[in-house]
Design a protein around this motif. Structure first.
Motif, PDB file in Angstrom:
ATOM      1  N   GLN A   1     -16.449   3.564 -28.147  1.00  6.27           N
ATOM      2  CA  GLN A   1     -15.260   3.769 -29.037  1.00  6.27           C
ATOM      3  C   GLN A   1     -15.761   4.048 -30.592  1.00  6.27           C
ATOM      4  OE1 GLN A   1     -13.219   0.254 -28.222  1.00  6.27           O
ATOM      5  NE2 GLN A   1     -11.755   1.228 -26.739  1.00  6.27           N
ATOM      6  N   THR A   2     -16.772   3.271 -30.849  1.00  9.37           N
ATOM      7  CA  THR A   2     -17.255   3.578 -32.045  1.00  9.37           C
ATOM      8  C   THR A   2     -17.557   5.157 -32.336  1.00  9.37           C
ATOM      9  OG1 THR A   2     -17.850   1.366 -32.606  1.00  9.37           O
ATOM     10  CG2 THR A   2     -19.100   3.180 -33.862  1.00  9.37           C
ATOM     11  N   ALA A   3     -18.380   5.650 -31.350  1.00  9.07           N
ATOM     12  CA  ALA A   3     -19.021   6.931 -31.252  1.00  9.07           C
ATOM     13  C   ALA A   3     -17.870   7.843 -31.407  1.00  9.07           C
ATOM     14  CB  ALA A   3     -19.660   7.260 -30.188  1.00  9.07           C
ATOM     15  N   GLU A   4     -16.963   7.598 -30.639  1.00  6.46           N
ATOM     16  CA  GLU A   4     -15.505   8.601 -30.616  1.00  6.46           C
ATOM     17  C   GLU A   4     -14.703   8.547 -31.820  1.00  6.46           C
ATOM     18  OE1 GLU A   4     -13.161   6.675 -27.417  1.00  6.46           O
ATOM     19  OE2 GLU A   4     -14.267   7.901 -25.837  1.00  6.46           O
ATOM     20  N   ARG A   5     -14.786   7.292 -32.424  1.00  6.14           N
ATOM     21  CA  ARG A   5     -14.109   7.539 -33.957  1.00  6.14           C
ATOM     22  C   ARG A   5     -15.082   8.152 -35.124  1.00  6.14           C
ATOM     23  NH1 ARG A   5     -15.233   4.368 -38.176  1.00  6.14           N
ATOM     24  NH2 ARG A   5     -16.663   3.024 -37.008  1.00  6.14           N
ATOM     25  N   LEU A   6     -16.271   8.168 -35.075  1.00  2.00           N
ATOM     26  CA  LEU A   6     -16.992   8.767 -35.864  1.00  2.00           C
ATOM     27  C   LEU A   6     -16.806  10.421 -35.532  1.00  2.00           C
ATOM     28  CD1 LEU A   6     -20.208   6.453 -35.895  1.00  2.00           C
ATOM     29  CD2 LEU A   6     -18.547   6.571 -37.665  1.00  2.00           C
ATOM     30  N   ALA A   7     -17.020  10.656 -34.257  1.00  2.00           N
ATOM     31  CA  ALA A   7     -17.006  12.233 -33.976  1.00  2.00           C
ATOM     32  C   ALA A   7     -15.770  12.548 -34.259  1.00  2.00           C
ATOM     33  CB  ALA A   7     -17.377  12.396 -32.634  1.00  2.00           C
ATOM     34  N   GLY A   8     -14.593  11.801 -34.347  1.00  2.00           N
ATOM     35  CA  GLY A   8     -13.129  12.270 -34.726  1.00  2.00           C
ATOM     36  C   GLY A   8     -13.061  12.504 -36.051  1.00  2.00           C
ATOM     37  N   GLU A   9     -13.499  11.481 -36.859  1.00  2.00           N
ATOM     38  CA  GLU A   9     -13.311  11.545 -38.322  1.00  2.00           C
ATOM     39  C   GLU A   9     -14.172  12.806 -38.582  1.00  2.00           C
ATOM     40  OE1 GLU A   9     -15.255   7.803 -39.515  1.00  2.00           O
ATOM     41  OE2 GLU A   9     -13.249   6.731 -39.117  1.00  2.00           O
ATOM     42  N   ALA A  10     -15.386  12.807 -38.575  1.00  2.00           N
ATOM     43  CA  ALA A  10     -16.226  14.165 -38.991  1.00  2.00           C
ATOM     44  C   ALA A  10     -15.405  15.355 -38.457  1.00  2.00           C
ATOM     45  CB  ALA A  10     -17.668  14.250 -38.430  1.00  2.00           C
ATOM     46  N   SER A  11     -14.937  15.455 -37.223  1.00  2.00           N
ATOM     47  CA  SER A  11     -14.395  16.723 -36.692  1.00  2.00           C
ATOM     48  C   SER A  11     -12.752  17.057 -37.660  1.00  2.00           C
ATOM     49  CB  SER A  11     -13.756  16.515 -35.314  1.00  2.00           C
ATOM     50  OG  SER A  11     -14.899  16.536 -34.655  1.00  2.00           O
ATOM     51  N   ALA A  12     -12.334  15.882 -37.927  1.00  2.00           N
ATOM     52  CA  ALA A  12     -11.288  16.066 -38.623  1.00  2.00           C
ATOM     53  C   ALA A  12     -11.166  16.551 -39.946  1.00  2.00           C
ATOM     54  CB  ALA A  12     -10.252  14.781 -38.645  1.00  2.00           C
ATOM     55  N   TYR A  13     -12.341  16.034 -40.736  1.00  2.00           N
ATOM     56  CA  TYR A  13     -12.686  16.633 -42.103  1.00  2.00           C
ATOM     57  C   TYR A  13     -13.124  17.970 -41.907  1.00  2.00           C
ATOM     58  CZ  TYR A  13     -15.364  17.202 -46.280  1.00  2.00           C
ATOM     59  OH  TYR A  13     -15.888  17.512 -47.664  1.00  2.00           O
ATOM     60  N   LEU A  14     -13.916  18.520 -40.677  1.00  2.00           N
ATOM     61  CA  LEU A  14     -14.051  19.974 -40.654  1.00  2.00           C
ATOM     62  C   LEU A  14     -12.880  20.744 -40.215  1.00  2.00           C
ATOM     63  CD1 LEU A  14     -17.321  19.301 -38.460  1.00  2.00           C
ATOM     64  CD2 LEU A  14     -17.397  20.487 -40.538  1.00  2.00           C
ATOM     65  N   HIS A  15     -11.768  20.333 -39.593  1.00  2.00           N
ATOM     66  CA  HIS A  15     -10.876  20.998 -39.403  1.00  2.00           C
ATOM     67  C   HIS A  15     -10.076  21.003 -40.555  1.00  2.00           C
ATOM     68  CE1 HIS A  15     -10.649  19.367 -34.936  1.00  2.00           C
ATOM     69  NE2 HIS A  15     -11.205  20.807 -34.907  1.00  2.00           N
TER      70      HIS A  15
ATOM     71  N   ALA B   1     -14.063  22.475 -34.693  1.00  2.00           N
ATOM     72  CA  ALA B   1     -15.025  21.220 -34.448  1.00  2.00           C
ATOM     73  C   ALA B   1     -14.793  20.643 -33.047  1.00  2.00           C
ATOM     74  CB  ALA B   1     -14.919  20.295 -35.362  1.00  2.00           C
ATOM     75  N   ASP B   2     -15.918  20.633 -32.414  1.00  2.00           N
ATOM     76  CA  ASP B   2     -15.638  19.889 -30.867  1.00  2.00           C
ATOM     77  C   ASP B   2     -16.338  18.712 -30.949  1.00  2.00           C
ATOM     78  OD1 ASP B   2     -15.699  19.291 -28.316  1.00  2.00           O
ATOM     79  OD2 ASP B   2     -17.024  20.980 -27.752  1.00  2.00           O
ATOM     80  N   PRO B   3     -15.864  17.573 -31.093  1.00  2.00           N
ATOM     81  CA  PRO B   3     -16.387  16.208 -31.141  1.00  2.00           C
ATOM     82  C   PRO B   3     -17.166  15.937 -29.500  1.00  2.00           C
ATOM     83  CG  PRO B   3     -13.913  15.805 -30.790  1.00  2.00           C
ATOM     84  CD  PRO B   3     -14.178  17.505 -30.986  1.00  2.00           C
ATOM     85  N   ARG B   4     -18.308  15.436 -29.876  1.00  2.00           N
ATOM     86  CA  ARG B   4     -19.217  15.107 -28.672  1.00  2.00           C
ATOM     87  C   ARG B   4     -19.747  13.523 -28.890  1.00  2.00           C
ATOM     88  NH1 ARG B   4     -21.194  19.565 -25.852  1.00  2.00           N
ATOM     89  NH2 ARG B   4     -19.615  21.049 -25.746  1.00  2.00           N
ATOM     90  N   PRO B   5     -18.912  12.634 -28.630  1.00  2.00           N
ATOM     91  CA  PRO B   5     -19.257  11.071 -28.738  1.00  2.00           C
ATOM     92  C   PRO B   5     -20.135  10.860 -27.733  1.00  2.00           C
ATOM     93  CG  PRO B   5     -17.020  11.083 -27.959  1.00  2.00           C
ATOM     94  CD  PRO B   5     -17.530  12.986 -28.414  1.00  2.00           C
ATOM     95  N   ILE B   6     -21.011  10.135 -27.848  1.00  2.00           N
ATOM     96  CA  ILE B   6     -22.064   9.621 -26.985  1.00  2.00           C
ATOM     97  C   ILE B   6     -22.164   8.015 -26.977  1.00  2.00           C
ATOM     98  CG2 ILE B   6     -24.541   9.615 -26.001  1.00  2.00           C
ATOM     99  CD1 ILE B   6     -24.680  12.599 -27.047  1.00  2.00           C
ATOM    100  N   GLY B   7     -22.039   7.292 -25.931  1.00  2.00           N
ATOM    101  CA  GLY B   7     -22.075   5.759 -25.867  1.00  2.00           C
ATOM    102  C   GLY B   7     -23.584   5.558 -25.350  1.00  2.00           C
ATOM    103  N   SER B   8     -24.323   5.075 -26.224  1.00  2.00           N
ATOM    104  CA  SER B   8     -25.645   4.994 -25.645  1.00  2.00           C
ATOM    105  C   SER B   8     -26.515   3.809 -26.518  1.00  2.00           C
ATOM    106  CB  SER B   8     -26.676   6.289 -25.611  1.00  2.00           C
ATOM    107  OG  SER B   8     -27.895   5.866 -25.353  1.00  2.00           O
TER     108      SER B   8
END
Length: 277
Positions: free
Chosen positions: A196-210, A216-223
């Protein structure tokens, strides 16, 4: 907007790629280009431990390294000027004898981006594996540094490694403000043990790029694996023209740059790497 690119000249394959990539950028952006070539006296003249006959040997070695470095400086400057003329570019040039970190830092004041090969050296040798010169430049240069591989990458997509840290935010912002890759497809990779944290971070950066007109294609990775290792695999196996990143991991840029995984990434990059601390 990109107005002036500072390119560090050398004789290695990656330095030739840096020259070609820098010229490609300035032609596409109608920007200026400034080259730096020189002799690293701070390294060549560094004292050696005293031994019998050591002073004479050191003086001989120092003379030889200075001569090699000065010849290399002349060759790379002449080659760069010829290549710029073929591309219809009017370059500026800086030549130095002294401390390269002081020279590049000073030249960066009027530049937007520093472009270099991954094995850059001004020390009378053609290349340095896991370049000490590059490692120091990444900490002293006040501008983003674009590290080039041994092969000129084709025009393609951009991979952004984003962890929400201040350096990552700064790197992302500078990438956007420079604008040299506008219109490219961008993937945002965020790695965290909590998906969920990875999804939030990828979403924030993608929103800034948009917001700035990028697809921008968010690619969150839980690992729980080290983020640097995962990003390294993505960079090695992907077809991205450019990898963008700031500090990544809890210990920041120093861990990223000097860890075993990232030494292999920066020491033998598969794409251009846009770094900012």
């Amino acid at each position: 907007m990109l107005k002036n690119v500072l390119v560090l000249l050398g004789e290695s394959t990656s330095s030739a790629v840096a020259s070609a990539y820098a010229r490609r950028l300035v032609k596409a952006q109608d920007a200026q280009i400034t080259s730096v070539s020189g002799v690293d006296l701070s390294f060549i003249e560094a004292p050696m431990p005293g031994t019998i006959g050591g002073a004479a040997y050191h003086a001989q070695m120092e003379t030889g390294l200075k001569a090699q470095a000065k010849k290399a400086r002349r060759r790379v400057a002449e080659t760069f000027e010829r290549e710029c003329a073929n591309d219809g570019i009017v370059p500026k040039g800086i030549s130095f004898d002294g401390d390269p970190f002081e020279q590049v830092t000073a030249a960066s004041a009027t530049s937007d981006l520093v472009v270099t090969g991954h094995d850059v050296t001004f020390r009378g040798t053609q290349r340095e594996r896991n370049s000490d010169t590059l490692n120091q430049l990444l900490f002293t240069t006040p501008r983003p540094v674009l590290v080039c591989p041994d092969q000129l990458p084709s025009v393609g997509s951009v991979l952004i490694a984003y962890d929400g840290s201040l350096p990552a935010m700064r790197a992302l912002q500078l990438f956007v403000l420079i604008g040299a890759w506008k219109g490219r497809r961008v993937q945002v990779s965020s790695v965290d043990s909590n998906l969920q944290t990875a999804e939030r971070l990828a979403g924030e950066a993608s929103a800034y790029l948009h917001l700035h007109g990028y697809e921008a294609d968010p690619r969150p990775i839980g690992s729980a694996e080290p983020p640097a290792e995962i990003i390294g695999v993505q960079a090695a196996h992907g077809q991205a023209e450019l990898l963008v990143m700031g500090a990544y991991g809890h210990r920041g840029l120093k861990e990223f740059l000097f860890g075993s995984t990232t030494q292999s990434l920066i020491g033998a990059p598969k794409s251009c790497i846009f770094l900012y601390h």
